[in-house]
Design an enzyme around this catalytic site. Structure first.
Site, PDB file in Angstrom:
ATOM      1  N   CYS A 160      51.670  21.685 -15.966  1.00  0.00           N
ATOM      2  CA  CYS A 160      51.722  22.377 -14.667  1.00  0.00           C
ATOM      3  C   CYS A 160      52.968  23.266 -14.593  1.00  0.00           C
ATOM      4  O   CYS A 160      52.873  24.452 -14.237  1.00  0.00           O
ATOM      5  CB  CYS A 160      51.712  21.343 -13.543  1.00  0.00           C
ATOM      6  SG  CYS A 160      51.583  22.082 -11.906  1.00  0.00           S
ATOM      7  N   CYS A 161      54.136  22.713 -14.948  1.00  0.00           N
ATOM      8  CA  CYS A 161      55.368  23.520 -14.940  1.00  0.00           C
ATOM      9  C   CYS A 161      55.244  24.690 -15.925  1.00  0.00           C
ATOM     10  O   CYS A 161      55.742  25.783 -15.654  1.00  0.00           O
ATOM     11  CB  CYS A 161      56.584  22.667 -15.310  1.00  0.00           C
ATOM     12  SG  CYS A 161      57.161  21.591 -13.994  1.00  0.00           S
ATOM     13  N   CYS A 242      59.126  22.733  -6.064  1.00  0.00           N
ATOM     14  CA  CYS A 242      57.795  22.644  -5.461  1.00  0.00           C
ATOM     15  C   CYS A 242      57.736  21.454  -4.506  1.00  0.00           C
ATOM     16  O   CYS A 242      58.315  20.395  -4.771  1.00  0.00           O
ATOM     17  CB  CYS A 242      56.746  22.465  -6.552  1.00  0.00           C
ATOM     18  SG  CYS A 242      56.576  23.902  -7.619  1.00  0.00           S
ATOM     19  N   CYS A 245      56.776  17.889  -5.655  1.00  0.00           N
ATOM     20  CA  CYS A 245      57.632  17.338  -6.716  1.00  0.00           C
ATOM     21  C   CYS A 245      59.093  17.266  -6.290  1.00  0.00           C
ATOM     22  O   CYS A 245      59.975  17.159  -7.134  1.00  0.00           O
ATOM     23  CB  CYS A 245      57.500  18.188  -7.978  1.00  0.00           C
ATOM     24  SG  CYS A 245      55.812  18.278  -8.574  1.00  0.00           S
ATOM     25  N   CYS A 270      62.333  21.627 -15.819  1.00  0.00           N
ATOM     26  CA  CYS A 270      60.925  22.017 -15.881  1.00  0.00           C
ATOM     27  C   CYS A 270      60.631  22.916 -17.073  1.00  0.00           C
ATOM     28  O   CYS A 270      59.532  23.411 -17.205  1.00  0.00           O
ATOM     29  CB  CYS A 270      60.533  22.717 -14.596  1.00  0.00           C
ATOM     30  SG  CYS A 270      61.639  24.059 -14.181  1.00  0.00           S
TER      31      CYS A 270
END
Ligand code: SF4
Length: 276
Positions: A160-161, A242, A245, A270
């Site tokens: 995702c990162c 985010c 997170c 990240c």
């Protein structure tokens, strides 16, 4: 080219021989390219050592101005609208430093961050250029891991990162020679090992003008200069990324403890700031 010409002369006649010549030529080219990359890296390392010596005793404002003077080509400042980045943007705007200001909109930021983004543009009369994830890869990610799949595994989180942050960052930095960021050494054990000016793995000179400032010093500067900051900071959100997170931290917890708190890894990064 010289190597190719020489090889072709030596191996004239017979297909096999010519093929051998091409293999040898490619090998030479590969070695040559690697040597070139090493030379370039060595040159950047020397430049970063020189800049560290020059900038060490300067103020953050002076560091930014001098870095701009010393670096030819495109300079990029990436802001996440965090406290440190807001101070840097203020210093850049105040001095009119020629730099591209960009942010990575992951699509999962806090609403307060979007509001601060708009307020910051109004305050400084500038547009912060946004980079977004690639639509198709993002759709495939959600399809595979689900909308909040990053909680399920380290791999899903990294994916995702990678898609929401690292790939857009690489596009934002394409063609740049220098990169300005808001890292501070005392943010984490991992960041303590960084430097005021470092050579990033993308072969860019990376300046962290607030590298040796404490959080308190940054806060005081922001307050004294009425710099707009994220209201979440007052609610214990120290390092803000985010929304899903990031959590607030308790007194005494490390600054980056609120990022990916379900993972047990001191680095809490990240993938944007990778060190060799
Ligand atoms: Fe995805 Fe969370 Fe990384 Fe944002 S911080 S890109 S939501 S895993």
């Amino acid at each position: 080219m010289e190597a190719r010409a020489q090889n072709e002369k030596l191996f004239v006649g017979g297909t096999k021989r010519i093929q051998r010549a091409r293999i040898a030529d490619d090998g030479l080219t590969g070695i040559g390219r690697q040597r070139e990359r090493n030379d370039h890296r060595g040159m950047l390392e020397a430049q970063s050592a020189r800049l560290n010596a020059i900038l060490a005793d300067l103020s953050p404002a002076e560091r930014l101005a001098r870095f701009r003077e010393e670096i030819e080509g495109k300079l990029v400042f990436t802001t996440s609208l965090g406290l440190e980045d807001q101070v840097i943007l203020h210093l850049l705007a105040e001095q009119g430093v020629d730099v591209e200001v960009v942010t990575l909109d992951t699509g999962r930021l806090f609403s307060q961050t979007y509001e601060l983004w708009a307020e910051t543009e109004r305050r400084y009369g500038t547009r912060i250029r946004a980079f977004y994830p690639q639509q198709e890869t993002l759709e495939a990610l959600i399809d595979e891991h689900g909308i909040n799949g990053f909680y399920d595994s380290r791999e899903a989180r990294s994916a995702c990162c990678g898609i929401r942050k690292v790939e857009p960052l690489n596009r934002a930095l394409a063609g740049a020679t220098g990169w300005i960021v808001g890292l501070r050494a005392d943010q984490s054990e991992h960041r303590r090992g960084a430097a005021l000016v470092a050579v990033d793995e993308r072969n860019l000179l990376k300046l962290s003008p607030l590298f040796d400032w404490t959080r308190e010093a940054v806060q005081n500067f922001a307050l004294a200069n009425q710099i707009p900051v994220n209201p979440l900071h007052d609610q214990g959100f120290v390092s803000i990324g985010c929304a899903p997170c990031t959590r607030a931290i308790a007194a005494g917890e490390p600054e980056r403890a609120g990022r990916w708190w379900w993972e047990h890894d001191d680095r809490k990064e990240c993938g944007l700031h990778v060190r060799r």
